[in-house]
Design a protein around this motif. Structure first.
Motif, PDB file in Angstrom:
ATOM      1  N   UNK A  54      -4.904  33.450 -68.612  1.00  0.00           N
ATOM      2  CA  UNK A  54      -4.407  32.826 -67.391  1.00  0.00           C
ATOM      3  C   UNK A  54      -2.893  32.624 -67.452  1.00  0.00           C
ATOM      4  N   UNK A  55      -2.363  32.362 -68.672  1.00  0.00           N
ATOM      5  CA  UNK A  55      -0.912  32.185 -68.792  1.00  0.00           C
ATOM      6  C   UNK A  55      -0.196  33.469 -68.377  1.00  0.00           C
ATOM      7  N   UNK A  56      -0.689  34.602 -68.901  1.00  0.00           N
ATOM      8  CA  UNK A  56       0.037  35.850 -68.649  1.00  0.00           C
ATOM      9  C   UNK A  56      -0.333  36.437 -67.288  1.00  0.00           C
ATOM     10  N   UNK A  57      -1.574  36.254 -66.845  1.00  0.00           N
ATOM     11  CA  UNK A  57      -2.009  36.882 -65.605  1.00  0.00           C
ATOM     12  C   UNK A  57      -1.935  35.904 -64.426  1.00  0.00           C
ATOM     13  N   UNK A  58      -2.521  34.717 -64.602  1.00  0.00           N
ATOM     14  CA  UNK A  58      -2.552  33.752 -63.506  1.00  0.00           C
ATOM     15  C   UNK A  58      -1.176  33.196 -63.181  1.00  0.00           C
ATOM     16  N   UNK A  59      -0.386  32.898 -64.208  1.00  0.00           N
ATOM     17  CA  UNK A  59       0.906  32.259 -63.964  1.00  0.00           C
ATOM     18  C   UNK A  59       2.060  33.240 -63.899  1.00  0.00           C
ATOM     19  N   UNK A 184       2.671  23.383 -70.843  1.00  0.00           N
ATOM     20  CA  UNK A 184       3.513  24.582 -70.800  1.00  0.00           C
ATOM     21  C   UNK A 184       3.817  24.984 -69.365  1.00  0.00           C
ATOM     22  N   UNK A 185       2.765  25.056 -68.521  1.00  0.00           N
ATOM     23  CA  UNK A 185       3.006  25.571 -67.171  1.00  0.00           C
ATOM     24  C   UNK A 185       3.763  24.573 -66.298  1.00  0.00           C
ATOM     25  N   UNK A 186       3.829  23.305 -66.735  1.00  0.00           N
ATOM     26  CA  UNK A 186       4.608  22.335 -65.965  1.00  0.00           C
ATOM     27  C   UNK A 186       6.041  22.223 -66.491  1.00  0.00           C
ATOM     28  N   UNK A 187       6.326  22.924 -67.574  1.00  0.00           N
ATOM     29  CA  UNK A 187       7.667  22.830 -68.159  1.00  0.00           C
ATOM     30  C   UNK A 187       8.596  23.839 -67.487  1.00  0.00           C
ATOM     31  N   UNK A 191       7.700  27.102 -65.082  1.00  0.00           N
ATOM     32  CA  UNK A 191       8.273  27.350 -63.755  1.00  0.00           C
ATOM     33  C   UNK A 191       8.895  28.739 -63.693  1.00  0.00           C
ATOM     34  N   UNK A 192       9.492  29.165 -64.809  1.00  0.00           N
ATOM     35  CA  UNK A 192      10.051  30.526 -64.848  1.00  0.00           C
ATOM     36  C   UNK A 192       8.924  31.554 -64.706  1.00  0.00           C
ATOM     37  N   UNK A 193       7.758  31.291 -65.369  1.00  0.00           N
ATOM     38  CA  UNK A 193       6.611  32.195 -65.252  1.00  0.00           C
ATOM     39  C   UNK A 193       6.224  32.349 -63.779  1.00  0.00           C
ATOM     40  N   UNK A 194       6.079  31.210 -63.101  1.00  0.00           N
ATOM     41  CA  UNK A 194       5.653  31.234 -61.700  1.00  0.00           C
ATOM     42  C   UNK A 194       6.664  31.972 -60.826  1.00  0.00           C
TER      43      UNK A 194
END
Lengths: 335, 290
Positions: A54-59, A184-187, A191-194
């Protein structure tokens, strides 16, 4: 309206998580149903892997068909290190996880400039190369097609051989790793991933180093999936190449999408449901794959956003309705 | 040895090329990859087996009947599975997953109808082998190569010369503009899927007497066809055929000169290297307008 939500006590926000308190007691409830506990253990392993995906694909929005290869790097990495060196298991699990993260990052460096079909093909190729490598390994160290028997999980002198023991270890791992992903996803990194997922060019324009963050995303992905792989190997006690074939990679994508991409609970819901579904479908024998395919298509037609995505839509709709009703009341009162 | 390897490369290259052609056409028309392409090939093989080996219909009518069946299957697939999903959701990755589901359904139906065991298809021709400059070749393989080349040329002329082919290309290039010119985009998309299924099915029936017909061939053929299409430059018809040739050439020659054990691995490593050095495929999809 605003004052209303301010006055609402804070604990209400957490009430919806109350049912989760049942989870630690599940092995006690399922005491006479060891098979169910075993399924839960598998679900935990897949939750960890799907969270990484999910980190690499979802985000980050990078589709990958190489999940079972990284799962295999973790499994074979830990097992082979344990078999050919005298390193304790705690360390081999850690080393295999880090090794996989490193390989994923090295792979991501050239891959980061590929898009869509080209990215898909590069990950498919990676998975095939890994599969051919473990089936035709130099000197047959991986046991080739026969597979290898593996030592069961035993950490710091505690054996997690039985399902109801493994369950608690898995639960701790799931809680730590899922929370870590939430942080991680809130850091800044998340945000850069999104930003990369939504629009690569805009992200680049804002000064985000796209390649660097894609490499990071793959690194986390490699680590999560490989860690799940090490747990799988030491839990099952036997590994053979079929588990790590390219076709299996789709399973993780199905789990991630079923739960809902880019969400906190999506991977958890998706993995648990699909593990259960696969088990139930096992009773259909010859018609298993047919039922699976038809269910998958029905799910895609009716729940394209996954359980979490569609659930959010539903909640938003209900809120809208309530709001509408309230507004109407106010208008009526005013008149 | 070189001639034999070249002949083997031509044989598998023509099969990969046909499957890759289907990938490219579908990508141009619908913007997705159909991961059931290899399974459609196997399904063509099974249908051909039923007509030719079970019902004992002569070769050419069997092939024609198979082609008609595959065309129908392709249109049904588009009408009842792909286009309803397209109407409901916008993300391409979800639709790709749907094609994976289609591939599961096809594999499962094949096992239910024809059983799981590989089937041997009797030869299409009376003469089994022929000799040229002291090297023996299989006649069946030559026939397959011939049919594949004829099929590719047929599609080329269909796309370039007929008004329906031009409408299909226009719809693929810009659906909104094409619709405003009076082109029935829904129909051209459906026909594109039907043609892709037909081409794959034709490949399936042709390789029947050479490799036999099995369910398990589907997944690896999907991957090989996809690799060919992408390496050639995804969405480009000629790139797909070129990619098929490159992939099969890599496989045959590495099997002949290095090790038949490692041929797949070498081919996929080469695919990765090609992608890294040419991230948009051998024929750049943007600079080459079909």
């Amino acid at each position: 309206m605003e004052t209303l939500s301010l006055n609402r006590p804070r604990y209400k926000k957490y009430i919806k998580f109350l049912p989760l308190l049942v989870v630690p007691f599940l092995p006690l409830l399922l005491k006479n149903y060891t098979y169910g506990i075993m399924l839960l253990c598998f679900a935990q392993i897949y939750v960890i892997a799907t969270t990484g995906l999910d980190i690499v694909y979802g985000y980050t929005g990078q589709i990958t068909f190489a999940t079972s290869a990284f799962f295999g790097i973790g499994a074979y990495g830990s097992v082979l290190l344990r078999k050919y060196t005298a390193i304790p298991m705690e360390l081999t699990i850690l080393m295999a996880t880090l090794l996989s993260a490193l390989i994923a990052m090295l792979f991501a460096y050239p891959v980061s400039k590929l898009r869509f079909a080209f990215l898909s093909l590069s990950t498919i190729s990676f998975n095939y190369i890994f599969f051919y490598f473990i089936t035709r390994s130099p000197g047959g160290i991986t046991g080739d097609f026969n597979g290898i028997f593996v030592e069961r999980l035993k950490l710091f002198g505690i054996s997690f051989k039985e399902s109801h023991h493994f369950f608690y270890f898995g639960l701790v791992c799931v809680i730590i790793l899922v929370s870590l992903k939430m942080l991680l996803v809130r850091s800044r990194v998340g945000r850069a991933f999104l930003a990369i997922k939504q629009n690569v060019h805009a992200a680049e324009g804002m000064g985000i180093n796209v390649r660097k963050y894609k490499v990071y995303a793959f690194g986390f992905y490699g680590a999560y999936v490989a860690f799940a792989g090490t747990l799988y190997a030491h839990f099952v006690g036997f590994i053979s190449p079929e588990t790590f074939a390219e076709e299996q990679s789709v399973l993780y994508l199905i789990m991630a999408m079923f739960g809902g991409l880019g969400s906190d609970w999506g991977p958890v819901i998706g993995s648990v449901s699909i593990v259960w579904l696969n088990d139930i479908l096992g009773y259909f024998e010859k018609y298993q794959l047919l039922a699976y395919g038809i269910l998958l298509i029905l799910f895609i037609v009716f729940l394209p956003g996954g359980v979490v995505g569609e659930g959010k839509k539903l909640v938003a709709k209900i809120n809208e309705l309530i709001k509408g009703a309230k507004n109407r009341k106010e208008v009526d009162a005013g008149a | 040895m070189f001639m034999q390897l070249l002949f083997a490369a031509l044989l598998s290259g023509s099969i990969y090329g046909l499957i890759a052609l289907g990938y490219s056409l579908i990508y141009r028309a619908s913007g997705i990859m159909n991961l059931a392409q290899g399974d459609l090939m196997c399904l063509g093989g099974f249908i051909g087996y039923s007509f030719y080996a079970v019902m004992k219909i002569p070769v050419i009518p069997s092939i024609l009947l198979t082609v008609i069946c595959c065309f129908a299957i392709g249109s049904i697939l588009e009408k009842f599975v792909i286009s309803p999903i397209f109407k409901r959701s916008s993300t391409t990755s979800v639709i790709i997953l749907a094609t994976v589901a289609v591939s599961y359904i096809i594999q499962s139906l094949e096992i239910i109808i024809w059983g799981g065991a590989p089937l041997a298809v009797p030869s299409f021709l009376k003469i089994k082998t022929f000799k040229l400059f002291g090297v023996i070749y299989q006649t069946e393989s030559l026939l397959t190569i011939g049919v594949a080349i004829a099929c590719m040329l047929g599609i080329h002329f269909f796309m370039k010369k007929t008004s329906f082919g031009i409408a299909m290309r226009a719809a693929a290039m810009d659906p909104v503009a094409a619709r405003s010119c009076g082109i029935n985009v829904a129909l051209t998309t459906r026909v594109t899927w039907a043609i892709s299924a037909t081409v794959a099915g034709l490949a399936g029936i042709m390789v029947g007497p050479i490799y036999g017909v099995t369910t398990t061939l589907g997944t690896s053929m999907s991957a090989k066809g996809f690799a060919s299409a992408v390496v050639g430059g995804y969405g480009d018809m000629y790139g797909a055929i070129l990619g098929g040739g490159v992939l099969s050439g890599l496989e045959s020659f590495s099997a002949g000169y290095i090790s038949s054990h490692l041929k797949q691995m070498i081919a996929f490593i080469a695919v990765l290297l090609i992608l890294f050095s040419k991230p948009r495929g051998l024929l750049n999809a943007e600079s080459v307008k079909d």
